[in-house]
Design an enzyme around this catalytic site. Structure first.
Site, PDB file in Angstrom:
ATOM      1  N   ARG A  99      37.642 -30.725 -24.162  1.00 30.32           N
ATOM      2  CA  ARG A  99      37.522 -29.879 -25.350  1.00 30.32           C
ATOM      3  C   ARG A  99      37.977 -30.607 -26.618  1.00 30.32           C
ATOM      4  NH1 ARG A  99      39.287 -23.857 -23.185  1.00 30.32           N
ATOM      5  NH2 ARG A  99      37.182 -23.162 -22.730  1.00 30.32           N
ATOM      6  N   LYS A 132      33.403 -13.333  -7.746  1.00 29.66           N
ATOM      7  CA  LYS A 132      33.188 -11.876  -7.668  1.00 29.66           C
ATOM      8  C   LYS A 132      31.962 -11.375  -8.415  1.00 29.66           C
ATOM      9  CE  LYS A 132      37.929 -10.685  -6.834  1.00 29.66           C
ATOM     10  NZ  LYS A 132      39.144 -10.913  -7.608  1.00 29.66           N
ATOM     11  N   GLY A 191      33.691 -23.437 -17.435  1.00 23.35           N
ATOM     12  CA  GLY A 191      34.592 -23.009 -16.371  1.00 23.35           C
ATOM     13  C   GLY A 191      34.497 -23.850 -15.116  1.00 23.35           C
ATOM     14  N   GLY A 204      34.483 -17.980 -20.631  1.00 22.81           N
ATOM     15  CA  GLY A 204      34.235 -16.583 -20.977  1.00 22.81           C
ATOM     16  C   GLY A 204      33.225 -16.431 -22.109  1.00 22.81           C
TER      17      GLY A 204
HETATM   18  N1  LIG Z   1      32.654 -18.089  -0.491  1.00 25.54           N
HETATM   19  C1  LIG Z   1      33.752 -18.065  -1.255  1.00 25.54           C
HETATM   20  N2  LIG Z   1      34.842 -17.455  -0.839  1.00 25.54           N
HETATM   21  C2  LIG Z   1      35.952 -17.438  -1.614  1.00 25.54           C
HETATM   22  N3  LIG Z   1      36.043 -17.994  -2.828  1.00 25.54           N
HETATM   23  C3  LIG Z   1      34.954 -18.609  -3.275  1.00 25.54           C
HETATM   24  C4  LIG Z   1      33.762 -18.683  -2.526  1.00 25.54           C
HETATM   25  N4  LIG Z   1      32.864 -19.364  -3.249  1.00 25.54           N
HETATM   26  C5  LIG Z   1      33.467 -19.714  -4.391  1.00 25.54           C
HETATM   27  N5  LIG Z   1      34.733 -19.277  -4.418  1.00 25.54           N
HETATM   28  C6  LIG Z   1      35.744 -19.502  -5.471  1.00 25.54           C
HETATM   29  O1  LIG Z   1      35.356 -18.903  -6.672  1.00 25.54           O
HETATM   30  C7  LIG Z   1      36.094 -19.513  -7.703  1.00 25.54           C
HETATM   31  C8  LIG Z   1      35.295 -19.517  -8.968  1.00 25.54           C
HETATM   32  O2  LIG Z   1      34.975 -18.201  -9.304  1.00 25.54           O
HETATM   33  P1  LIG Z   1      34.831 -17.732 -10.787  1.00 25.54           P
HETATM   34  O3  LIG Z   1      34.150 -16.420 -10.732  1.00 25.54           O
HETATM   35  O4  LIG Z   1      36.155 -17.860 -11.467  1.00 25.54           O
HETATM   36  O5  LIG Z   1      33.809 -18.853 -11.313  1.00 25.54           O
HETATM   37  P2  LIG Z   1      33.399 -19.254 -12.742  1.00 25.54           P
HETATM   38  O6  LIG Z   1      32.638 -18.141 -13.343  1.00 25.54           O
HETATM   39  O7  LIG Z   1      32.771 -20.579 -12.714  1.00 25.54           O
HETATM   40  O8  LIG Z   1      34.778 -19.385 -13.484  1.00 25.54           O
HETATM   41  P3  LIG Z   1      35.159 -19.418 -15.007  1.00 25.54           P
HETATM   42  O9  LIG Z   1      35.694 -18.044 -15.305  1.00 25.54           O
HETATM   43  O10 LIG Z   1      36.219 -20.464 -15.016  1.00 25.54           O
HETATM   44  O11 LIG Z   1      33.947 -19.755 -15.792  1.00 25.54           O
HETATM   45  C9  LIG Z   1      36.388 -20.916  -7.250  1.00 25.54           C
HETATM   46  O12 LIG Z   1      37.779 -21.107  -7.292  1.00 25.54           O
HETATM   47  C10 LIG Z   1      35.869 -20.954  -5.828  1.00 25.54           C
HETATM   48  O13 LIG Z   1      36.738 -21.579  -4.928  1.00 25.54           O
HETATM   49  O1  LIG Z   2      39.701 -21.126 -22.079  1.00 29.12           O
HETATM   50  C1  LIG Z   2      38.977 -20.283 -22.625  1.00 29.12           C
HETATM   51  O2  LIG Z   2      38.041 -19.701 -22.041  1.00 29.12           O
HETATM   52  C2  LIG Z   2      39.174 -20.010 -24.098  1.00 29.12           C
HETATM   53  O3  LIG Z   2      40.013 -20.955 -24.679  1.00 29.12           O
HETATM   54  C3  LIG Z   2      39.689 -18.602 -24.321  1.00 29.12           C
HETATM   55  O4  LIG Z   2      40.938 -18.444 -23.747  1.00 29.12           O
HETATM   56  P1  LIG Z   2      41.459 -16.975 -23.381  1.00 29.12           P
HETATM   57  O5  LIG Z   2      40.651 -16.513 -22.197  1.00 29.12           O
HETATM   58  O6  LIG Z   2      42.935 -17.108 -23.072  1.00 29.12           O
HETATM   59  O7  LIG Z   2      41.214 -16.101 -24.570  1.00 29.12           O
END
Ligand SMILES: Nc1ncnc2c1ncn2[C@@H]1O[C@H](COP(=O)(O)OP(=O)(O)OP(=O)(O)O)[C@@H](O)[C@H]1O
Ligand SMILES: O=C(O)[C@H](O)COP(=O)(O)O
Length: 394
Positions: free
Chosen positions: A36, A197, A351, A374
């Site tokens: 970042r 989820k 993420g 997010g």
């Molecule tokens: N089959 C599974 N069972 C349990 N956990 C899982 C499975 N598949 C993926 N995960 C977990 O889900 C997590 C990621 O989920 P999340 O919804 O936070 O993803 P993301 O949207 O990429 O995250 P971010 O909010 O950082 O953008 C990872 O830590 C991963 O290990």
């Molecule tokens: O890491 C992020 O997604 C942004 O910096 C926003 O952070 P926050 O979810 O704590 O508002």
């Protein structure tokens, strides 16, 4: 983009309050991933070249309106200094008399990093007084913090009402790439939605079902879809209260002529660890005391094929527990297919998917990795981002 940017405004000699997203992972007082910080360099360099006095503001972590020593921005400022190759000053506060004095001593092209804006309770409340105090430091407001643009906070939204307010170069790029993908995509257009989820991805799945040609579901959330198809999922992640919603998404896909893909086989483990015993099973046969933790080999092949036949792919969320090598193959297969398919424009929605691309050393093969987790998700849900809305129209 219909918002003014740094290129539309005179910056010479101006004090510029530039909101960046330096919310970077830290360990033992050190920055462990400076993506970042590097992503903000084009804007910072531009402001320096234009002869602005560059005042950088960011949050780090969630200190909840209090000073938390480990969340000071000193290490971040040091890392920025290394990248810029010029001195970067650091203030111990984010507004007020002392900071005013520091700014008064700045020369054109100087860079100052303010203290963590979330040390003040007014930041997250979008307090009008705090927004004014930030605005008093500067002549111009630049928002380059795409990652925080979904937050209506004093330094991301409130301040924009007091100063000429324009987008930075990173902000502009993020909005252009993601905006074009959603409004005028090259087709076939595929979305890959994974992660833990369903609950976190409802909005994005719903919105993308109106846009894409193919929707691929993976990761932990796939098991609620597998259950919705009528199969048992053993000890896998399952959101009982989202089974009907999963069914309705599959119906919406059909009604919209969207090709819907979910796992046909999965890797199950008897433990949530790298040493787990594993089996590959079709989704019809998930054993009752095992947990589905990754996409199976047939699924990986199908997904890779869809990716390679797409012109545009948006990817958000891993296909399995990629942090554990034993269950990383599904996520790796997706990343590899995106990397190999030079004809496919790949957009990674920040993420965990961005972390996965880094882990597999394929990040530089992706066309665009969003700096927003997010924020990119909310953008892909079709929501307006308050940090963008508040900027001046062209
Ligand atoms: N089959 C599974 N069972 C349990 N956990 C899982 C499975 N598949 C993926 N995960 C977990 O889900 C997590 C990621 O989920 P999340 O919804 O936070 O993803 P993301 O949207 O990429 O995250 P971010 O909010 O950082 O953008 C990872 O830590 C991963 O290990
Ligand atoms: O890491 C992020 O997604 C942004 O910096 C926003 O952070 P926050 O979810 O704590 O508002």
């Amino acid at each position: 983009m219909n918002k003014k940017t740094v290129r539309d405004i005179d910056l010479k000699g101006k004090r510029v309050f530039c909101r960046v997203d330096f919310n970077v992972p830290m360990k033992d007082g050190k920055v462990t991933d400076d993506t970042r910080i590097r992503a903000a360099l084009p804007t910072i360099n531009y402001l320096v070249e234009q002869g602005a006095k560059v005042i950088l503001a960011s949050h780090l972590g969630r200190p909840k309106g209090q000073v938390v020593e480990e969340l000071r921005l000193n290490a971040v400022a040091e890392r920025l200094q290394q990248h810029l190759g010029k001195d970067v000053a650091k203030a111990d506060e984010a507004f007020g008399e002392n900071v005013q004095k520091q700014i008064a001593d700045m020369n054109e092209g100087d860079v100052l990093v303010l203290e963590n804006v979330r040390f003040y309770p007014g930041e997250e409340k979008n307090d009008a007084e705090l927004a004014k105090s930030f605005a008093e430091l500067a002549d111009v407001y630049v928002n380059d913090a795409f990652g925080a643009a979904h937050r209506a906070h004093a330094s991301t939204e409130g301040i924009a009402h007091h100063l000429p307010a324009v987008a930075g170069i990173l902000m502009e790029k993020e909005l252009d790439v993601l905006g074009k993908a959603l409004s005028n995509p090259e087709r076939p257009f595929t979305a890959i939605i994974g992660g833990a989820k369903v609950k976190d991805k409802i909005g994005v799945i719903d919105h993308l079902l109106d846009k894409v040609d193919n929707l691929i579901i993976g990761g932990g959330l796939a098991y609620t879809f597998i259950k919705a198809r009528g199969y048992e999922v053993g000890k896998s992640l399952l959101e009982e209260d989202k089974i009907d919603l999963a069914k309705s998404f599959m119906e919406k896909a059909k009604a919209n002529n969207v090709n819907f893909y979910m796992p046909v086989d999965v890797v199950v483990g008897d433990d949530f660890s790298n040493d787990a015993n594993t089996q590959i099973v079709p989704i019809e046969n998930i054993p009752s005391d095992w947990e589905g933790l990754d996409a199976g080999p047939k699924t990986r092949e199908i997904y890779a094929d869809v990716i390679k036949n797409s012109k545009l792919v948006i990817w958000n969320g891993p296909m399995g527990v990629f942090e554990l090598d034993t269950f990383a193959n599904g996520t790796k297969a997706v990343a590899e297919a995106l990397a190999e398919s030079t004809d496919t424009y790949s957009v990674i929605g920040g993420g965990d998917s961005a972390a996965a691309a880094e882990k597999f050393k394929l990040a530089d093969k992706m066309n665009h990795i969003s700096t927003g987790g997010g924020a990119s998700l909310e953008f892909m849900e079709g929501k307006e981002l308050p940090g963008v809305v508040a900027l001046n129209d062209k």
